[in-house]
Scaffold this motif. Structure first.
Motif, mmCIF file in Angstrom:
data_model
loop_
_atom_site.group_PDB
_atom_site.id
_atom_site.type_symbol
_atom_site.label_atom_id
_atom_site.label_comp_id
_atom_site.label_asym_id
_atom_site.label_seq_id
_atom_site.Cartn_x
_atom_site.Cartn_y
_atom_site.Cartn_z
ATOM 1 N N ASP B 33 8.107 80.113 76.951
ATOM 2 C CA ASP B 33 7.301 79.357 75.950
ATOM 3 C C ASP B 33 6.856 78.086 77.398
ATOM 4 O O ASP B 33 5.822 77.724 77.044
ATOM 5 C CB ASP B 33 7.962 78.341 74.730
ATOM 6 C CG ASP B 33 7.897 79.768 74.008
ATOM 7 O OD1 ASP B 33 6.643 80.394 73.988
ATOM 8 O OD2 ASP B 33 8.618 79.453 72.877
ATOM 9 N N ALA B 34 7.894 78.231 77.952
ATOM 10 C CA ALA B 34 8.122 76.644 78.643
ATOM 11 C C ALA B 34 7.078 77.649 79.999
ATOM 12 O O ALA B 34 5.637 76.566 80.603
ATOM 13 C CB ALA B 34 8.932 76.578 79.260
ATOM 14 N N ALA B 37 3.043 77.132 78.516
ATOM 15 C CA ALA B 37 2.376 76.054 78.635
ATOM 16 C C ALA B 37 2.282 75.535 79.860
ATOM 17 O O ALA B 37 1.815 74.756 80.809
ATOM 18 C CB ALA B 37 3.344 75.184 77.996
ATOM 19 N N ARG B 38 3.378 75.358 81.272
ATOM 20 C CA ARG B 38 2.879 75.231 82.444
ATOM 21 C C ARG B 38 1.029 76.447 82.908
ATOM 22 O O ARG B 38 0.701 75.647 84.384
ATOM 23 C CB ARG B 38 3.755 76.018 83.265
ATOM 24 C CG ARG B 38 5.394 75.011 83.136
ATOM 25 C CD ARG B 38 5.995 74.962 84.384
ATOM 26 N NE ARG B 38 6.450 76.133 84.959
ATOM 27 C CZ ARG B 38 7.796 76.722 83.894
ATOM 28 N NH1 ARG B 38 8.217 75.808 83.245
ATOM 29 N NH2 ARG B 38 8.051 77.854 84.208
ATOM 30 N N LEU B 40 -1.202 77.223 81.078
ATOM 31 C CA LEU B 40 -2.286 76.726 81.043
ATOM 32 C C LEU B 40 -2.523 75.230 81.756
ATOM 33 O O LEU B 40 -3.797 75.170 81.656
ATOM 34 C CB LEU B 40 -1.902 76.459 78.952
ATOM 35 C CG LEU B 40 -2.833 75.127 78.481
ATOM 36 C CD1 LEU B 40 -3.597 76.343 77.860
ATOM 37 C CD2 LEU B 40 -2.267 74.829 77.519
ATOM 38 N N LEU B 41 -1.646 74.461 81.258
ATOM 39 C CA LEU B 41 -1.827 73.293 82.609
ATOM 40 C C LEU B 41 -2.396 73.432 83.932
ATOM 41 O O LEU B 41 -3.688 73.238 84.772
ATOM 42 C CB LEU B 41 -0.883 72.208 82.419
ATOM 43 C CG LEU B 41 -0.063 71.797 80.943
ATOM 44 C CD1 LEU B 41 1.371 71.210 81.082
ATOM 45 C CD2 LEU B 41 -1.007 71.073 80.431
ATOM 46 N N VAL B 42 -2.476 74.398 85.100
ATOM 47 C CA VAL B 42 -2.532 74.897 86.252
ATOM 48 C C VAL B 42 -3.950 75.340 86.128
ATOM 49 O O VAL B 42 -4.791 74.717 86.459
ATOM 50 C CB VAL B 42 -1.739 75.511 86.311
ATOM 51 C CG1 VAL B 42 -2.686 76.470 87.886
ATOM 52 C CG2 VAL B 42 -0.554 75.501 87.053
ATOM 53 N N ASN B 45 -6.231 72.951 84.531
ATOM 54 C CA ASN B 45 -6.722 71.795 85.551
ATOM 55 C C ASN B 45 -7.900 72.375 86.658
ATOM 56 O O ASN B 45 -8.962 71.733 87.676
ATOM 57 C CB ASN B 45 -5.546 71.021 86.778
ATOM 58 C CG ASN B 45 -6.391 70.099 87.893
ATOM 59 O OD1 ASN B 45 -6.491 69.409 87.361
ATOM 60 N ND2 ASN B 45 -5.987 70.653 88.798
#
Ligand SMILES: Cc1cc2nc3c(=O)[nH]c(=O)nc-3n(C[C@H](O)[C@H](O)[C@H](O)COP(=O)(O)OP(=O)(O)OC[C@H]3O[C@@H](n4cnc5c(N)ncnc54)[C@H](O)[C@@H]3O)c2cc1C
Lengths: 541, 64
Positions: B33-34, B37-38, B40-42, B45
């Protein structure tokens, strides 16, 4: 009957029986301020400097113990400077620029507020709230000695208020018993739990956050932390879900532990338990003395309207934010800055009462901005769903390695002055290619001049600021005068004036309000257009 | 302003999908899951465009 609700740090205005109490019938005053906190006192300074008689009523006799606010922003200092109170604040305050963010044990990144050159005041100072307040109260006494019409009455608790068409009747309790007073205008600066708001039945709505913070202000005996803001997310010492460390004057440090919602307040407030958290955080060998501690929960709330006829609300009574971003007292000072000159002009008969409606619209706009920012910070610091926690931690983990994620880290977005975009007092921007930061509605940024700084020269009246162009000595419309300040970029050694006020333009004329916000600007002077702008800025259009 | 691309846009889709699944190999549910999330953020951006991101946020809400 009139017991203190909190302990005083300094007893500055002990109760003294006033002639009003013997008058036999209620004495009428032009302005009464209910509440002698920072916002009430600042309001009194603003009005008294305009020569308007003002009475402050507070149910205590001085400044409360314990520093709630510690971070004061440049704009606040600039406003306090207009009131003649900024110098001792800056002398006493701690200037800081570096912030560090940690996740678990490791540093994620650091930032520098990188204060822009060419301002009289620093971006931020840290100063205990009792100092901030007492410097303003001392200034009030100084003005009093010079004959300014300012009174602060201690142990005068407002118990009841009746609003009439054109005035307000106040029932006041004192150690000598009750008396009645009347006022044309009443300013409610009686704090977040505002009894005035309650008495008049106005709602205070918004969001309550389900978390609590334990504040411990400690005096370090061995001082080995630098003058920086350190913020830990999920620190491994386990004393809190987040921890903040920030320096104050007198070797005092603010430590904030996020301790959750379901807590036993009494248990947590025991010194041994606070020390247990502090020791886990600082290490067993840390040598410190406890100065003050408190547990607070927070909320982001505001009144629907800050004006109700002759009653105006300011500061925490009107709006409350979570402390991240230091937007509480700092925004209250902007309320005062906005309200002072408007109320002054209305009382002097120079502007219509409707000018005060712009206080409501401009400062509601400010409050919304502050609430938005504080809410977002709070959601980041205390994520409430599993997924928001996961995303928050992903942001922190990525920011350690990748620059892109750092702007998403939100441990508080520090207070900056509100821009009154779209205000009815603004005239349309007519300075082609002028800098965005000085558009109508913005507060004027400072700039170094050949002899001192720009902002003190704007003073507290309307100003026509002319740069590289001719304007008349003054412009007077219906009794309101804008005085001219003529500058030339030949004298602008640092280039800051040109950068902040001209941009690509060759010349500029600004109409600046008494609160140093821009009302209108264009490249050249035009009498008719600036007359119209001055009327508009005073609510006559 | 670019529009959100909702037509096939990845050259070898099967490859990509396999790589994505493999990235989760051996991860606990929590770490997985973590990781998502990372990632997704990359990606977000990289896209950068606020309007495209908003369009994507609502496009992904639609299940049927
Ligand atoms: C933990 C914490 C940290 C904070 N940090 C910051 C920060 O770093 N920066 C910042 O800008 N802000 C900060 N704040 C917010 C700041 O403390 C408040 O915004 C500020 O004190 C509001 O001032 P005020 O004058 O509106 O109200 P108050 O300070 O609450 O003053 C209200 C006054 O009214 C008086 N009063 C009440 N009832 C009556 C009555 N019936 N009759 C007469 N008088 C009455 C009270 O005794 C009091 O003196 C923080 C707040 C907290 C809790």
């Amino acid at each position: 009957m009139l017991d203190d609700r909190y302990t005083l740090a300094y007893k500055l205005y002990p109760y003294a029986r006033h002639a009003d109490q013997n008058a036999g019938k209620p004495v009428r005053h032009p302005v009464v301020v209910m509440g002698g906190g920072p916002i009430g006192i600042a309001t009194a300074l603003d009005l008294a400097q305009q020569g308007i008689p003002v009475v402050v009523l507070d149910d205590h006799e001085g400044v409360g113990m314990g520093s709630r606010a510690i971070c004061f922003a440049k704009r606040t200092l600039e406003i306090a400077d207009r009131y003649g109170a900024a110098k001792p604040m800056v002398d006493k305050g701690v200037v800081w620029n570096i912030g560090k963010v940690f996740h678990k044990d490791g540093q994620v990144f650091d930032f520098n507020l990188l204060p822009e050159e060419g301002h009289a005041f620093p971006a931020f100072i840290n100063l205990q709230q009792p100092y901030f307040e007492s410097f303003m109260i001392e200034r009030a006494f100084e003005l009093q000695k010079q004959g300014a019409p300012i009174q602060i009455r201690g142990k005068n608790r407002v118990d009841n208020v009746t609003v009439k068409d054109d005035h307000v009747v106040l029932e006041i309790m004192t150690p000598d018993g009750p008396y009645t007073m009347e006022t044309d205008w009443l300013i409610g600066a009686d704090g977040a739990s505002s009894p005035l708001r309650e008495m008049l039945g106005y709602d205070f709505t918004g969001k309550v956050f389900q978390d609590s913070f334990l504040i411990a202000d400690i005096k370090m005996k061995s001082n080995n932390f630098p003058t920086e803001r350190w913020f830990w997310f999920e620190p491994s010492h386990g004393s809190g879900a987040s921890t903040l460390l920030h320096k104050q004057p007198d070797d005092v440090w603010r430590v904030d532990f996020q301790i959750g919602w379901d807590i036993d307040r009494k248990e947590e407030m025991k010194e041994e338990n606070i020390r247990r958290r502090l020791d886990a955080f600082l290490g067993d060998d840390a040598d410190y003395e406890m100065v003050w501690s408190s547990i607070y929960t927070f909320q982001c709330k505001r009144m629907e309207s800050f004006r109700h006829g002759p009653v105006l609300f300011a500061g925490d009574a009107a709006h409350q934010v979570s402390p991240f971003g230091a937007r509480g007292a700092n925004s209250g000072m902007q309320d005062v800055d906005n309200l002072g000159w408007k109320l002054g002009m209305v009382i002097s008969g120079l502007a219509p009462e409707s000018l005060l409606d712009s206080y409501n619209s401009e400062r509601v706009h400010g409050a919304e901005e502050n609430i938005l920012n504080s809410t977002r910070s709070t959601d980041f610091i205390t994520p409430k769903s599993e997924m928001s926690h996961l995303l928050r931690n992903a942001v922190l983990e990525l920011s350690e390695h990748y620059e892109f994620a750092r702007p998403l880290v939100n441990s508080g977005r520090l207070s900056v002055p509100c821009v009154y975009d779209g205000s009815t007092l603004n005239s349309a921007d007519a300075l082609a290619n002028g800098p965005d930061r000085t558009r109508p509605g913005a507060s004027c940024p400072d700039a170094p001049l050949a002899d001192g700084f720009l902002l003190p020269k704007l003073g507290g009246q309307f100003t026509l600021l002319a740069i590289n162009t001719e304007v008349p000595d003054a412009l007077t419309v219906d009794g309101i005068t804008a005085t001219t300040l003529s500058l030339n970029t030949k004298d602008d050694k640092s280039g800051a004036l040109a950068e902040r006020y001209l941009g690509e333009a060759k010349s500029a004329v600004y109409l600046i309000r008494p609160d140093q916000h821009v009302a209108a600007r264009r490249e050249q002077y035009d009498e008719n257009l600036f007359r119209a702008a001055l009327k508009r800025a005073t609510g006559k259009e | 302003m670019a529009d959100l691309t909702l037509t096939p846009n990845i050259a070898s889709g099967d490859d990509f999908y396999e790589e994505l699944i493999e990235a989760h190999d051996g991860l606990s549910k929590e770490d997985s899951d973590a990781y998502n999330a990372r990632l997704l953020l990359v990606l977000a951006n990289h896209i950068g465009d606020r309007e495209v991101l908003s369009a994507a946020i609502s496009a992904a809400k639609r299940k049927t």
